[in-house]
Design a protein around this motif. Structure first.
Motif, PDB file in Angstrom:
ATOM      1  N   LEU A 132      20.493  13.195   5.611  1.00  0.00           N
ATOM      2  CA  LEU A 132      20.302  12.717   6.981  1.00  0.00           C
ATOM      3  C   LEU A 132      21.646  12.410   7.646  1.00  0.00           C
ATOM      4  O   LEU A 132      21.879  12.787   8.803  1.00  0.00           O
ATOM      5  CB  LEU A 132      19.411  11.480   6.988  1.00  0.00           C
ATOM      6  N   LEU A 133      22.526  11.742   6.928  1.00  0.00           N
ATOM      7  CA  LEU A 133      23.840  11.416   7.487  1.00  0.00           C
ATOM      8  C   LEU A 133      24.667  12.668   7.733  1.00  0.00           C
ATOM      9  O   LEU A 133      25.315  12.799   8.778  1.00  0.00           O
ATOM     10  CB  LEU A 133      24.591  10.455   6.570  1.00  0.00           C
ATOM     11  N   GLU A 134      24.663  13.600   6.782  1.00  0.00           N
ATOM     12  CA  GLU A 134      25.427  14.835   6.950  1.00  0.00           C
ATOM     13  C   GLU A 134      24.938  15.628   8.156  1.00  0.00           C
ATOM     14  O   GLU A 134      25.745  16.206   8.889  1.00  0.00           O
ATOM     15  CB  GLU A 134      25.368  15.686   5.678  1.00  0.00           C
ATOM     16  N   GLY A 135      23.610  15.642   8.360  1.00  0.00           N
ATOM     17  CA  GLY A 135      23.074  16.308   9.547  1.00  0.00           C
ATOM     18  C   GLY A 135      23.573  15.656  10.823  1.00  0.00           C
ATOM     19  O   GLY A 135      23.951  16.339  11.775  1.00  0.00           O
ATOM     20  N   GLY A 136      23.592  14.336  10.839  1.00  0.00           N
ATOM     21  CA  GLY A 136      24.072  13.606  12.004  1.00  0.00           C
ATOM     22  C   GLY A 136      25.568  13.756  12.221  1.00  0.00           C
ATOM     23  O   GLY A 136      26.026  13.891  13.363  1.00  0.00           O
ATOM     24  N   ILE A 137      26.330  13.759  11.147  1.00  0.00           N
ATOM     25  CA  ILE A 137      27.781  13.928  11.250  1.00  0.00           C
ATOM     26  C   ILE A 137      28.103  15.334  11.753  1.00  0.00           C
ATOM     27  O   ILE A 137      28.929  15.508  12.654  1.00  0.00           O
ATOM     28  CB  ILE A 137      28.457  13.639   9.894  1.00  0.00           C
ATOM     29  N   ALA A 138      27.432  16.343  11.205  1.00  0.00           N
ATOM     30  CA  ALA A 138      27.674  17.729  11.605  1.00  0.00           C
ATOM     31  C   ALA A 138      27.359  17.936  13.093  1.00  0.00           C
ATOM     32  O   ALA A 138      28.023  18.727  13.770  1.00  0.00           O
ATOM     33  CB  ALA A 138      26.839  18.683  10.753  1.00  0.00           C
ATOM     34  N   ALA A 139      26.362  17.209  13.595  1.00  0.00           N
ATOM     35  CA  ALA A 139      25.987  17.330  15.002  1.00  0.00           C
ATOM     36  C   ALA A 139      26.843  16.435  15.901  1.00  0.00           C
ATOM     37  O   ALA A 139      26.668  16.439  17.123  1.00  0.00           O
ATOM     38  CB  ALA A 139      24.509  16.977  15.178  1.00  0.00           C
ATOM     39  N   GLY A 140      27.747  15.659  15.297  1.00  0.00           N
ATOM     40  CA  GLY A 140      28.593  14.768  16.077  1.00  0.00           C
ATOM     41  C   GLY A 140      27.868  13.532  16.582  1.00  0.00           C
ATOM     42  O   GLY A 140      28.329  12.868  17.504  1.00  0.00           O
ATOM     43  N   ARG A 141      26.748  13.203  15.967  1.00  0.00           N
ATOM     44  CA  ARG A 141      25.932  12.078  16.421  1.00  0.00           C
ATOM     45  C   ARG A 141      26.063  10.832  15.539  1.00  0.00           C
ATOM     46  O   ARG A 141      25.633   9.757  15.925  1.00  0.00           O
ATOM     47  CB  ARG A 141      24.460  12.491  16.481  1.00  0.00           C
ATOM     48  N   VAL A 142      26.614  10.997  14.332  1.00  0.00           N
ATOM     49  CA  VAL A 142      26.761   9.880  13.394  1.00  0.00           C
ATOM     50  C   VAL A 142      28.235   9.770  13.009  1.00  0.00           C
ATOM     51  O   VAL A 142      28.924  10.784  12.826  1.00  0.00           O
ATOM     52  CB  VAL A 142      25.885  10.106  12.131  1.00  0.00           C
ATOM     53  N   ARG A 143      28.692   8.549  12.891  1.00  0.00           N
ATOM     54  CA  ARG A 143      30.083   8.293  12.483  1.00  0.00           C
ATOM     55  C   ARG A 143      30.401   9.013  11.188  1.00  0.00           C
ATOM     56  O   ARG A 143      29.589   9.036  10.266  1.00  0.00           O
ATOM     57  CB  ARG A 143      30.298   6.795  12.262  1.00  0.00           C
ATOM     58  N   SER A 144      31.588   9.550  11.098  1.00  0.00           N
ATOM     59  CA  SER A 144      31.980  10.316   9.910  1.00  0.00           C
ATOM     60  C   SER A 144      32.229   9.433   8.692  1.00  0.00           C
ATOM     61  O   SER A 144      32.246   9.925   7.569  1.00  0.00           O
ATOM     62  CB  SER A 144      33.228  11.153  10.206  1.00  0.00           C
ATOM     63  N   ASP A 145      32.398   8.128   8.899  1.00  0.00           N
ATOM     64  CA  ASP A 145      32.646   7.228   7.775  1.00  0.00           C
ATOM     65  C   ASP A 145      31.370   6.553   7.267  1.00  0.00           C
ATOM     66  O   ASP A 145      31.432   5.649   6.435  1.00  0.00           O
ATOM     67  CB  ASP A 145      33.684   6.168   8.147  1.00  0.00           C
ATOM     68  N   ALA A 146      30.212   7.007   7.740  1.00  0.00           N
ATOM     69  CA  ALA A 146      28.944   6.419   7.296  1.00  0.00           C
ATOM     70  C   ALA A 146      28.740   6.697   5.811  1.00  0.00           C
ATOM     71  O   ALA A 146      28.853   7.831   5.360  1.00  0.00           O
ATOM     72  CB  ALA A 146      27.784   6.983   8.112  1.00  0.00           C
ATOM     73  N   ASP A 147      28.455   5.652   5.062  1.00  0.00           N
ATOM     74  CA  ASP A 147      28.295   5.762   3.612  1.00  0.00           C
ATOM     75  C   ASP A 147      26.812   5.612   3.251  1.00  0.00           C
ATOM     76  O   ASP A 147      26.184   4.627   3.647  1.00  0.00           O
ATOM     77  CB  ASP A 147      29.120   4.662   2.936  1.00  0.00           C
ATOM     78  N   PRO A 148      26.247   6.565   2.505  1.00  0.00           N
ATOM     79  CA  PRO A 148      24.824   6.491   2.144  1.00  0.00           C
ATOM     80  C   PRO A 148      24.438   5.193   1.433  1.00  0.00           C
ATOM     81  O   PRO A 148      23.374   4.628   1.708  1.00  0.00           O
ATOM     82  CB  PRO A 148      24.614   7.698   1.231  1.00  0.00           C
ATOM     83  N   SER A 149      25.288   4.710   0.551  1.00  0.00           N
ATOM     84  CA  SER A 149      24.980   3.457  -0.157  1.00  0.00           C
ATOM     85  C   SER A 149      24.914   2.286   0.807  1.00  0.00           C
ATOM     86  O   SER A 149      24.034   1.421   0.683  1.00  0.00           O
ATOM     87  CB  SER A 149      26.030   3.177  -1.239  1.00  0.00           C
ATOM     88  N   ASP A 150      25.823   2.265   1.782  1.00  0.00           N
ATOM     89  CA  ASP A 150      25.805   1.198   2.784  1.00  0.00           C
ATOM     90  C   ASP A 150      24.536   1.266   3.627  1.00  0.00           C
ATOM     91  O   ASP A 150      23.939   0.231   3.955  1.00  0.00           O
ATOM     92  CB  ASP A 150      27.030   1.293   3.694  1.00  0.00           C
ATOM     93  N   VAL A 151      24.128   2.484   3.968  1.00  0.00           N
ATOM     94  CA  VAL A 151      22.914   2.652   4.771  1.00  0.00           C
ATOM     95  C   VAL A 151      21.704   2.121   4.000  1.00  0.00           C
ATOM     96  O   VAL A 151      20.876   1.377   4.548  1.00  0.00           O
ATOM     97  CB  VAL A 151      22.715   4.127   5.179  1.00  0.00           C
ATOM     98  N   LEU A 152      21.601   2.477   2.729  1.00  0.00           N
ATOM     99  CA  LEU A 152      20.475   1.989   1.924  1.00  0.00           C
ATOM    100  C   LEU A 152      20.501   0.473   1.782  1.00  0.00           C
ATOM    101  O   LEU A 152      19.456  -0.180   1.848  1.00  0.00           O
ATOM    102  CB  LEU A 152      20.466   2.663   0.549  1.00  0.00           C
ATOM    103  N   MET A 153      21.680  -0.094   1.589  1.00  0.00           N
ATOM    104  CA  MET A 153      21.787  -1.552   1.486  1.00  0.00           C
ATOM    105  C   MET A 153      21.382  -2.220   2.802  1.00  0.00           C
ATOM    106  O   MET A 153      20.674  -3.222   2.801  1.00  0.00           O
ATOM    107  CB  MET A 153      23.212  -1.963   1.102  1.00  0.00           C
ATOM    108  N   ALA A 154      21.825  -1.658   3.926  1.00  0.00           N
ATOM    109  CA  ALA A 154      21.478  -2.219   5.229  1.00  0.00           C
ATOM    110  C   ALA A 154      19.969  -2.142   5.459  1.00  0.00           C
ATOM    111  O   ALA A 154      19.355  -3.115   5.915  1.00  0.00           O
ATOM    112  CB  ALA A 154      22.230  -1.492   6.340  1.00  0.00           C
ATOM    113  N   LEU A 155      19.368  -1.007   5.130  1.00  0.00           N
ATOM    114  CA  LEU A 155      17.927  -0.869   5.304  1.00  0.00           C
ATOM    115  C   LEU A 155      17.168  -1.816   4.380  1.00  0.00           C
ATOM    116  O   LEU A 155      16.131  -2.374   4.758  1.00  0.00           O
ATOM    117  CB  LEU A 155      17.492   0.580   5.080  1.00  0.00           C
ATOM    118  N   GLY A 156      17.693  -2.010   3.178  1.00  0.00           N
ATOM    119  CA  GLY A 156      17.083  -2.988   2.269  1.00  0.00           C
ATOM    120  C   GLY A 156      17.155  -4.389   2.840  1.00  0.00           C
ATOM    121  O   GLY A 156      16.187  -5.157   2.767  1.00  0.00           O
ATOM    122  N   GLY A 157      18.293  -4.731   3.437  1.00  0.00           N
ATOM    123  CA  GLY A 157      18.443  -6.044   4.070  1.00  0.00           C
ATOM    124  C   GLY A 157      17.505  -6.222   5.251  1.00  0.00           C
ATOM    125  O   GLY A 157      16.896  -7.278   5.422  1.00  0.00           O
TER     126      GLY A 157
END
Length: 184
Positions: A132-157
């Protein structure tokens, strides 16, 4: 090697897992197995043939919900713009975690006893978020420094906070804020 089930047996299996996911999310791991079987439209004997112990049903439900959530990432990316796909997946993740929370009393022992289950889940979730992040980064819609582990931790929080407050709509509002921070 595991044999495939007949079509009717597979349908029963699938209905049992769907009914169990709903029951565990609403009532916890002590949900009535008889009620789960009835909701699935099968007898209690069918449930026990497939899942001889409550822990077997909990594990199968957990695996099924994890696999369904992870499989949805590719489909969402194929059907929606990247941020829309990520938002829909994040909402589904919250629902997944609420089901998992319903199994919270039993799940730690099952994860410890069933070798590879925890790793399978972590890897599958990580792969889904990465896609999901790679799709967003490739489209220029998601920050390139987005980390999958951070995303999962944030969603868990987010799930933890909204679950504690018993406000599912709070999770959606927090997801919006979080995704605004991920946007490029």
């Amino acid at each position: 090697m595991r044999r495939s089930l007949r079509a009717d047996a597979q349908a029963n299996h699938d209905r049992l897992l769907e009914a169990a996911a709903r029951a565990f999310a609403q009532e916890g791991a002590d949900a009535s197995l008889k009620a789960i079987a009835a909701e699935a439209g099968v007898g209690i004997g069918t449930l026990y043939r497939r899942f001889p112990a409550r822990e077997d049903l909990i594990e199968a439900t957990y695996r099924n919900e994890t696999d369904r959530l992870c499989a949805s990432a590719g489909k969402l990316l194929a059907e929606h713009p990247p941020l829309t796909a990520l938002r829909a997946w994040a909402e589904a993740f919250v629902d997944y975690m609420l089901t998992k929370r319903g199994m919270a009393d039993a799940l730690p022992a099952i994860l410890a006893a069933r070798e590879g289950l925890r790793r399978h889940s972590r890897d599958a979730l990580g792969e889904a978020v990465t896609a999901l992040l790679e799709g967003g980064i490739a489209a220029g819609r998601v920050r390139s420094d987005a980390d999958p582990s951070d995303v999962l931790m944030a969603l868990g929080g987010i799930t933890l906070i909204s679950g504690h407050e018993q406000q599912r709509d709070l999770a959606s509002r927090l997801i919006d804020l979080f995704l605004d921070g991920l946007a490029a």
